[in-house]
Design a protein around this motif. Structure first.
Motif, PDB file in Angstrom:
ATOM      1  N   THR A   1       0.837  -1.207   0.000  1.00 18.26           N
ATOM      2  CA  THR A   1       0.000   0.000   0.000  1.00 18.26           C
ATOM      3  C   THR A   1       0.870   1.254   0.000  1.00 18.26           C
ATOM      4  O   THR A   1       0.658   2.174  -0.797  1.00 18.26           O
TER       5      THR A   1
ATOM      6  N   TRP B   1       1.211   4.195  -2.939  1.00 15.31           N
ATOM      7  CA  TRP B   1       1.016   5.625  -2.683  1.00 15.31           C
ATOM      8  C   TRP B   1       2.191   6.441  -3.210  1.00 15.31           C
ATOM      9  O   TRP B   1       2.012   7.543  -3.723  1.00 15.31           O
TER      10      TRP B   1
ATOM     11  N   TYR C   1       8.470  13.280   1.913  1.00 17.58           N
ATOM     12  CA  TYR C   1       7.478  12.426   2.561  1.00 17.58           C
ATOM     13  C   TYR C   1       8.003  11.859   3.874  1.00 17.58           C
ATOM     14  O   TYR C   1       9.185  11.571   4.003  1.00 17.58           O
TER      15      TYR C   1
ATOM     16  N   TYR D   1       6.754   8.620   6.377  1.00 14.26           N
ATOM     17  CA  TYR D   1       5.840   7.511   6.626  1.00 14.26           C
ATOM     18  C   TYR D   1       5.889   7.218   8.112  1.00 14.26           C
ATOM     19  O   TYR D   1       6.969   7.007   8.678  1.00 14.26           O
TER      20      TYR D   1
ATOM     21  N   HIS E   1      -1.237  12.771   3.509  1.00 13.91           N
ATOM     22  CA  HIS E   1      -1.533  12.442   2.110  1.00 13.91           C
ATOM     23  C   HIS E   1      -2.469  11.239   2.043  1.00 13.91           C
ATOM     24  O   HIS E   1      -3.465  11.258   1.335  1.00 13.91           O
ATOM     25  N   ARG E   2      -2.138  10.209   2.791  1.00 14.04           N
ATOM     26  CA  ARG E   2      -2.949   8.990   2.863  1.00 14.04           C
ATOM     27  C   ARG E   2      -2.734   8.366   4.233  1.00 14.04           C
ATOM     28  O   ARG E   2      -1.694   8.550   4.849  1.00 14.04           O
ATOM     29  N   SER E   3      -3.716   7.586   4.675  1.00 12.74           N
ATOM     30  CA  SER E   3      -3.562   6.886   5.951  1.00 12.74           C
ATOM     31  C   SER E   3      -4.342   5.590   5.921  1.00 12.74           C
ATOM     32  O   SER E   3      -5.221   5.387   5.076  1.00 12.74           O
ATOM     33  N   GLY E   4      -4.029   4.715   6.855  1.00 12.17           N
ATOM     34  CA  GLY E   4      -4.712   3.431   6.940  1.00 12.17           C
ATOM     35  C   GLY E   4      -4.461   2.777   8.279  1.00 12.17           C
ATOM     36  O   GLY E   4      -3.796   3.336   9.163  1.00 12.17           O
TER      37      GLY E   4
ATOM     38  N   ALA F   1       0.456   6.308   8.202  1.00 14.68           N
ATOM     39  CA  ALA F   1       0.108   7.452   7.375  1.00 14.68           C
ATOM     40  C   ALA F   1       1.325   7.904   6.586  1.00 14.68           C
ATOM     41  O   ALA F   1       2.462   7.782   7.051  1.00 14.68           O
TER      42      ALA F   1
END
Length: 174
Positions: free
Chosen positions: A31, A35, A140, A142, A158-161, A169
């Motif tokens: 994932t 991204w 970035y 992480y 930007h994105r997370s899970g 994230a």
């Protein structure tokens, strides 16, 4: 642990389970690199709290020019070095140091920083407070830890899970 993409794809690496390491699962790494766009040519990456090295080895496999791995534990650092040699990954530098102390004294900037400290240690918050000065503009970060990720000042999520108890994230430096 196996590398899931890039030039070292499908290679299996050992990691020391004696240090309480929990490599970032394949699904979460897949994932993350989806991204990021899969390949990281020319990138300079930092893997703080490297542990098993799953994130740093994956970045190297995907074309990063340089990956710096910071690991305090002697046994884990030794296993990282063994895996680096097995892969022939000369773009990886492994430093045995305390991540917070190293970060406080470092002046280098990176395109991508992985922050995956020991689970429930609370160290992610300490790192996030000082992370912006270590990232290039548009770089970035992480983050993976046991609670919901909150973007510190100067970053946007930007994105997370979430995977099990881990929250993760991808942050972008504004």
């Amino acid at each position: 642990m196996r590398i899931i993409g890039g030039q070292y794809r499908r290679r299996l690496l050992d990691f020391s389970d004696g240090a309480g390491l929990r490599p970032t699962p394949d699904r979460v790494r897949e994932t993350l690199f989806n991204w990021l766009g899969q390949d990281l040519p020319g990138w300079i990456c930092l893997d703080l709290f490297a542990g098993s090295g799953a994130l740093g080895f994956e970045a190297a496999s995907r074309g990063a020019d340089r990956v710096v791995m910071i690991e305090r534990d002697l046994q884990a650092a030794g296993t990282l070095e063994k895996n680096r040699v097995v892969l022939g990954a000369s773009q990886i530098d492994i430093l045995r140091a305390d991540a917070l102390a190293w970060l406080a004294n470092n002046r280098e900037t990176f395109d991508l920083i992985f922050v995956d400290p020991p689970f429930d240690s609370g160290l992610a918050e300490a790192v996030l407070a000082d992370l912006a000065r270590h990232l290039k503009s548009g770089g970035y970060a992480y983050i993976e830890h046991g609670t919901h990720v909150v973007a510190p000042r100067g970053f946007i999520i930007h994105r997370s899970g979430r995977a099990g108890r881990s929250h993760f994230a991808l942050l972008i430096k504004e």
